[in-house]
Design an enzyme around this catalytic site. Structure first.
Site, PDB file in Angstrom:
ATOM      1  N   ILE A   1       0.753  -1.173  -0.015  1.00  0.00           N
ATOM      2  CA  ILE A   1      -0.289  -0.058   0.108  1.00  0.00           C
ATOM      3  C   ILE A   1       0.920   0.943  -0.106  1.00  0.00           C
ATOM      4  CG2 ILE A   1      -2.101   1.545   0.923  1.00  0.00           C
ATOM      5  CD1 ILE A   1      -2.693  -1.314   2.312  1.00  0.00           C
TER       6      ILE A   1
ATOM      7  N   VAL B   1       3.663  -0.363   4.387  1.00  0.00           N
ATOM      8  CA  VAL B   1       2.133  -1.014   5.071  1.00  0.00           C
ATOM      9  C   VAL B   1       2.015  -2.104   4.166  1.00  0.00           C
ATOM     10  CG1 VAL B   1      -0.249  -0.143   5.492  1.00  0.00           C
ATOM     11  CG2 VAL B   1       2.050   1.179   6.728  1.00  0.00           C
TER      12      VAL B   1
ATOM     13  N   LYS C   1       1.447  -3.155   9.263  1.00  0.00           N
ATOM     14  CA  LYS C   1       3.055  -2.132   9.217  1.00  0.00           C
ATOM     15  C   LYS C   1       3.664  -2.727   9.605  1.00  0.00           C
ATOM     16  CE  LYS C   1       4.855   1.930  10.334  1.00  0.00           C
ATOM     17  NZ  LYS C   1       4.592   3.997  10.879  1.00  0.00           N
TER      18      LYS C   1
ATOM     19  N   GLY D   1       7.096   3.837   3.996  1.00  0.00           N
ATOM     20  CA  GLY D   1       7.373   5.946   4.357  1.00  0.00           C
ATOM     21  C   GLY D   1       9.200   4.737   4.985  1.00  0.00           C
ATOM     22  N   GLY D   2       8.764   6.089   5.965  1.00  0.00           N
ATOM     23  CA  GLY D   2      10.801   6.437   6.108  1.00  0.00           C
ATOM     24  C   GLY D   2      11.569   5.140   7.296  1.00  0.00           C
TER      25      GLY D   2
ATOM     26  N   ASP E   1       4.074  15.245  14.404  1.00  0.00           N
ATOM     27  CA  ASP E   1       3.823  14.968  12.721  1.00  0.00           C
ATOM     28  C   ASP E   1       2.749  15.152  12.143  1.00  0.00           C
ATOM     29  OD1 ASP E   1       5.958  14.924  10.279  1.00  0.00           O
ATOM     30  OD2 ASP E   1       5.576  13.042  10.368  1.00  0.00           O
TER      31      ASP E   1
ATOM     32  N   GLY F   1       8.560   2.376   7.852  1.00  0.00           N
ATOM     33  CA  GLY F   1       8.557   1.585   7.883  1.00  0.00           C
ATOM     34  C   GLY F   1       7.380   1.310   6.185  1.00  0.00           C
TER      35      GLY F   1
END
Length: 498
Positions: free
Chosen positions: A41, A49, A64, A44-45, A159, A47
């Site tokens: 899906i 998904v 994740k 990211g930095g 964030d 992990g």
């Protein structure tokens, strides 16, 4: 064999599955505890998904997994597990629900959460450009509710940005706050077990409060600052502070006064006040909580500025200029020089169109839609269309000249005339209409030259026209000013253009 590998080749390209394993990604069908991977899906930095299915029930879930390169770091594993602890502690409808936790055969931790069908607010913003105050409030209310619950539990998100907010499809629409990966517990975290130290500032540079940048003590008001950045972007389509240079971006957050959203689009002063208070440099000058921010935002949106809420919605004739900047590069190859070239081109276009009196209806990181409402008098409306075509031609020339400095940036510029829906005010607010649906009239392919629909150029003299993409024509010459005699039309397109 024409370069095709045979079964006996000692050297061959890795298969997709092998490349996935080499990067630590999970291929389709991979097992993770009681779950089977269906498809990736997002990545990211920290992990990746995946969509997955529970083997026993067949239930659709999201999973994740910590990146393999980070799993060797006890600190990163601990941060990943902390994210699970934080989300489970909150148990709020505006925060994604975690169902299960496990470990892959290679020792990497993973957690299983509810599967959401929709898109992030960041993607939605790129598609829509900007939102009305009512739409912005509708999106922020569940985010503020989730943050209020987090703050009450002693957790700062740190964030809060568009890519960490998920908007479901269909009705009723659900909005979820994601990614507590760098969340901070407000109790003391000094010493070797803490995740942050003075002078280090985890987070996203475009949304970071000054005290977060400086690595000093922080509290819930850093999330209030980030909400101010997000609200500014929701209302205007643009970040309040931006530079491709990180040092300059940090300086803006630390030193520059935030811009009023009403400088970019017509908005009431009450909304300016909400955004500016969120973006105060000193945390004590901001809203003390997201609850007080939300209360004030509701009041600002609910106020009828100049009778706005009671004004009728009217259809009006207008002409639109649509700029679509095409980056000739792979998505992963957006270097600083290219980002700078795109940003400068957008800044030039925004300045030229705004100075010419057009209303900027939507702006994204690569597109601008600008509209001028036309006079009810046909002769005057014709002169206004001719003037906008001249403005667009000059802008196209300027952008084409700039694009030669970096051949990876190509400006597609197109004009169309039709109807818009406006609220009748001294400065009409454009809220919809045919012109806003650029996908119905703008070119899909890359176009060399200024293009327009027949409706945009109908009756305008002095244009050199030739066939363009389907349904469009190319304008080869800039029209003369209204006071100059019109030269004879030289058109390569037939059909009602005089």
């Amino acid at each position: 064999m024409d370069g095709l590998a045979t079964r006996n080749d000692e050297t061959r390209a890795f298969s997709l599955e092998e490349r996935s394993f080499s990067r630590g990604e999970l291929p389709c069908g991979a097992r993770a505890g009681d779950y089977s991977v269906v498809t990736p899906i997002a990545r990211g930095g920290c992990g990746a998904v995946y969509e997955a299915r529970q083997l026993r029930s067949g239930a659709r879930v999201a999973m994740k997994v910590l990146h393999g390169t980070l799993a060797a770091s006890p600190k990163m594993v601990k941060r990943f597990l902390r994210e699970i602890e934080v989300v489970r502690r909150l148990n709020h409808p505006g925060i994604v629900e975690i169902y299960d936790v496990g470990e892959l055969a290679d020792g990497r931790p993973f957690y299983v959460m509810e599967h959401l069908d929709g898109l992030t607010l960041d993607v939605l913003l790129r598609q829509e450009g900007r939102f009305s105050p009512e739409q912005a409030l509708d999106l922020l209310e569940p985010v503020c509710s989730a943050l209020d619950a987090a703050h009450a539990a002693g957790i700062i998100h740190r964030d809060v940005k568009g890519s960490n907010i998920f908007v479901s499809r269909g009705a009723p629409r659900k909005v979820k706050l994601l990614d507590f990966g760098i969340a901070k517990l407000m109790e003391a975290e000094e010493g070797p077990t803490g995740f942050t130290t003075a002078g280090r500032a985890p987070g996203t540079l475009t949304i970071m409060a000054p005290e977060q940048i400086l690595g000093g003590p922080i509290d819930a008001r850093v999330d209030v600052y980030a909400l101010g950045v997000l609200l500014h972007r929701l209302l205007t389509g643009k970040l309040p502070f931006y530079s491709p240079d990180a040092t300059e971006l940090l300086r803006q957050h630390l030193e520059e006064p935030p811009p009023r959203p009403s400088r970019r689009t017509p908005l009431p002063a009450a909304l300016d006040a909400v955004v500016l208070r969120c973006l105060e440099k000193q945390p004590e000058h901001r809203f003390p909580s997201v609850k007080s921010l939300l209360c004030t935002l509701r009041e600002a949106v609910g106020e009828p500025p100049s009778g706005r809420s009671s004004l009728p919605e009217l259809a009006a004739d207008a002409i639109a200029v649509y700029l679509d900047l095409r980056a000739r590069t792979d998505a992963d190859d957006l270097d600083d020089a290219l980002a700078d070239a795109l940003g400068l081109a957008l800044d030039v276009a925004e300045e030229r169109l705004r100075d010419a009196g057009l209303t900027l209806v939507s702006m994204t990181g690569s597109e601008i839609l600008a509209v001028r409402v036309l006079s009810c008098d046909p002769a005057e409306a014709l002169r206004e269309r001719a003037a906008v075509i001249e403005i667009a031609a000059a802008l196209h020339d300027e952008l084409a000249q700039r694009s030669r400095a970096d051949g990876r940036v190509h400006p597609n510029l197109c004009l169309h005339a039709g109807q818009v829906v406006v609220r009748s005010t001294i400065h009409p607010e454009i809220i919809g209409g045919d012109l806003a649906r650029v996908g119905a009239w703008a070119p899909v392919e890359e176009v060399h030259g200024l293009c327009a629909t027949e409706a945009a150029v109908r009756g305008v003299e002095g244009l050199e026209l030739s066939a363009g993409p389907p349904g469009l024509m190319l304008i080869g010459e800039r029209p003369p000013s209204c006071s100059s005699p019109a030269p004879t039309l030289r058109s390569g397109v037939s059909g009602g253009v005089s």
